[in-house]
Design a protein around this motif. Structure first.
Motif, short mmCIF file in Angstrom:
data_model
loop_
_atom_site.label_atom_id
_atom_site.label_comp_id
_atom_site.label_asym_id
_atom_site.label_seq_id
_atom_site.Cartn_x
_atom_site.Cartn_y
_atom_site.Cartn_z
N ARG A 84 36.92 31.19 20.95
CA ARG A 84 35.31 31.54 21.19
C ARG A 84 34.99 31.36 22.51
NH1 ARG A 84 32.41 28.04 16.20
NH2 ARG A 84 33.83 28.89 14.47
N THR A 85 35.92 30.81 23.50
CA THR A 85 35.59 30.68 24.81
C THR A 85 36.02 31.63 26.01
OG1 THR A 85 37.46 29.02 25.13
CG2 THR A 85 35.49 28.08 24.28
N PHE A 86 36.61 32.54 25.44
CA PHE A 86 37.28 33.67 26.45
C PHE A 86 36.33 33.98 27.72
CE2 PHE A 86 39.84 36.98 28.00
CZ PHE A 86 38.76 38.00 28.08
N SER A 87 34.94 34.10 27.12
CA SER A 87 33.92 34.44 28.25
C SER A 87 33.63 33.34 29.18
CB SER A 87 32.68 34.79 27.66
OG SER A 87 31.95 33.80 26.91
N THR A 88 34.15 32.11 28.97
CA THR A 88 34.10 31.16 30.10
C THR A 88 35.15 31.04 31.09
OG1 THR A 88 35.15 29.24 28.82
CG2 THR A 88 32.64 29.69 28.33
N TYR A 89 36.30 31.70 30.95
CA TYR A 89 37.21 31.61 31.91
C TYR A 89 37.37 32.86 32.77
CZ TYR A 89 39.40 28.34 28.54
OH TYR A 89 39.76 27.09 27.70
N THR A 90 37.98 32.28 34.05
CA THR A 90 38.23 33.34 35.12
C THR A 90 39.48 33.84 34.36
OG1 THR A 90 37.22 32.34 36.93
CG2 THR A 90 39.20 33.50 37.23
N THR A 123 32.18 36.42 34.15
CA THR A 123 31.01 37.41 33.74
C THR A 123 31.41 38.90 34.05
OG1 THR A 123 30.23 37.33 36.10
CG2 THR A 123 29.09 36.07 34.43
N GLY A 124 32.62 39.24 34.88
CA GLY A 124 33.28 40.41 35.20
C GLY A 124 32.72 40.80 36.31
N ARG A 125 31.75 40.41 37.31
CA ARG A 125 30.81 40.72 38.17
C ARG A 125 31.67 40.75 39.68
NH1 ARG A 125 26.04 37.75 36.33
NH2 ARG A 125 24.94 39.32 34.90
N ILE A 126 32.73 39.67 39.70
CA ILE A 126 33.46 39.37 40.79
C ILE A 126 35.00 39.82 40.60
CG2 ILE A 126 34.15 37.77 42.56
CD1 ILE A 126 31.48 36.43 41.95
N THR A 127 35.72 40.37 41.39
CA THR A 127 37.01 40.93 41.18
C THR A 127 37.74 40.58 42.53
OG1 THR A 127 36.73 43.19 41.60
CG2 THR A 127 36.79 42.45 39.48
N ARG A 128 39.05 40.60 42.42
CA ARG A 128 39.83 40.06 43.71
C ARG A 128 41.35 40.74 43.32
NH1 ARG A 128 40.31 34.69 47.18
NH2 ARG A 128 41.82 35.36 48.81
N ALA A 148 45.07 42.02 44.96
CA ALA A 148 46.05 41.90 46.12
C ALA A 148 46.14 42.95 46.94
CB ALA A 148 47.47 41.85 45.43
N ASP A 149 46.29 42.94 48.38
CA ASP A 149 46.36 44.13 49.18
C ASP A 149 47.18 45.25 48.79
OD1 ASP A 149 46.12 42.30 52.07
OD2 ASP A 149 44.47 42.81 50.70
N SER A 150 48.29 44.77 47.97
CA SER A 150 49.22 46.04 47.57
C SER A 150 48.82 46.94 46.53
CB SER A 150 50.68 45.33 47.49
OG SER A 150 50.51 44.67 46.12
N VAL A 151 47.73 46.47 45.68
CA VAL A 151 47.22 47.25 44.54
C VAL A 151 45.80 47.60 44.86
CG1 VAL A 151 48.72 46.00 43.11
CG2 VAL A 151 46.52 45.11 43.28
N LYS A 152 45.38 47.43 45.94
CA LYS A 152 43.78 47.83 46.19
C LYS A 152 43.69 49.25 46.09
CE LYS A 152 41.87 44.02 48.88
NZ LYS A 152 41.69 43.12 49.95
N GLY A 153 42.67 49.87 45.46
CA GLY A 153 42.54 51.27 45.15
C GLY A 153 43.39 51.84 44.16
N ARG A 154 44.44 51.32 43.67
CA ARG A 154 45.34 51.81 42.77
C ARG A 154 44.97 51.05 41.25
NH1 ARG A 154 50.42 51.42 42.85
NH2 ARG A 154 50.54 49.61 44.17
N PHE A 155 44.75 49.92 41.62
CA PHE A 155 44.69 49.10 40.19
C PHE A 155 43.43 48.51 39.91
CE2 PHE A 155 49.32 47.24 39.80
CZ PHE A 155 49.75 48.60 39.83
N THR A 156 42.72 48.44 38.66
CA THR A 156 41.50 47.77 38.13
C THR A 156 41.60 47.07 37.53
OG1 THR A 156 40.32 50.23 38.79
CG2 THR A 156 39.10 48.71 37.44
N ILE A 157 41.04 45.63 37.47
CA ILE A 157 40.86 44.83 36.40
C ILE A 157 39.65 44.64 35.84
CG2 ILE A 157 39.97 43.10 38.12
CD1 ILE A 157 41.87 41.02 36.30
N SER A 158 39.61 44.70 34.60
CA SER A 158 38.12 44.45 33.82
C SER A 158 38.49 43.78 32.55
CB SER A 158 37.86 46.06 33.39
OG SER A 158 38.63 46.63 32.53
N ARG A 159 37.15 43.26 31.91
CA ARG A 159 37.21 42.49 30.74
C ARG A 159 36.02 43.06 29.68
NH1 ARG A 159 36.66 36.56 32.80
NH2 ARG A 159 36.68 36.11 30.70
N ASP A 160 36.24 42.95 28.48
CA ASP A 160 35.24 42.97 27.55
C ASP A 160 35.08 41.66 26.79
OD1 ASP A 160 33.90 43.43 25.48
OD2 ASP A 160 34.57 45.54 24.93
N ASN A 161 34.02 40.81 27.13
CA ASN A 161 33.95 39.53 26.60
C ASN A 161 33.58 39.65 24.93
OD1 ASN A 161 34.71 38.41 28.89
ND2 ASN A 161 32.53 37.89 29.41
#
Length: 124
Positions: free
Chosen positions: A26-32, A53-58, A60-73
């Motif tokens: 039940r605690t998925f939403s609390t984790y980075t 919260t999904g609001r901040i992402t980071r 690697a330079d090698s994947v910027k512009g090609r990969f997108t991380i997201s989550r559904d809490n």
């Protein structure tokens, strides 16, 4: 928390894949959350991380512009959309969860839980 990664496969350069990581508890939403990858003979490196919260992402330079991380809490799931794949993206991809918040942790040692790897192979 237990993590289960899926979605890897064999694709050609320029194609796309979407990885998923389903979490128990039940605690998925609390984790980075994050995705790491490890190629044979190399270290495990951060690909992307996302705040609880999904609001901040980071990325690697090698994947910027090609990969997108997201989550559904609501679904206890995180995703990695990988577009324009390159042969150098070939690796085992691991999802991970960290209790640390900000700044987003980038070192594998700062992640508390790991899923099994899912293999991504990109042919040229």
């Amino acid at each position: 928390v237990q993590l289960q990664a899926s979605g890897g496969g064999l694709v050609q350069a320029g194609e796309f894949l979407r990885l998923s990581c389903a979490a128990s508890g039940r605690t998925f939403s609390t984790y980075t959350m994050a995705w790491f990858r490890q190629a044979p003979g190399k270290e495990r490196d951060l690909v992307a991380a996302i705040s609880s919260t999904g609001r901040i992402t980071r990325y690697a330079d090698s994947v910027k512009g090609r990969f997108t991380i997201s989550r559904d809490n609501a679904k206890n799931t995180q995703y990695l959309q990988m577009n324009s794949l390159k042969p150098e993206d070939t690796a085992a991809y691991y999802c991970a969860a960290s209790r640390l918040k900000y700044p987003l942790p980038v070192v594998s040692g700062n992640y508390n839980y790991w899923g099994q790897g899912t293999l991504v192979t990109v042919s040229s």
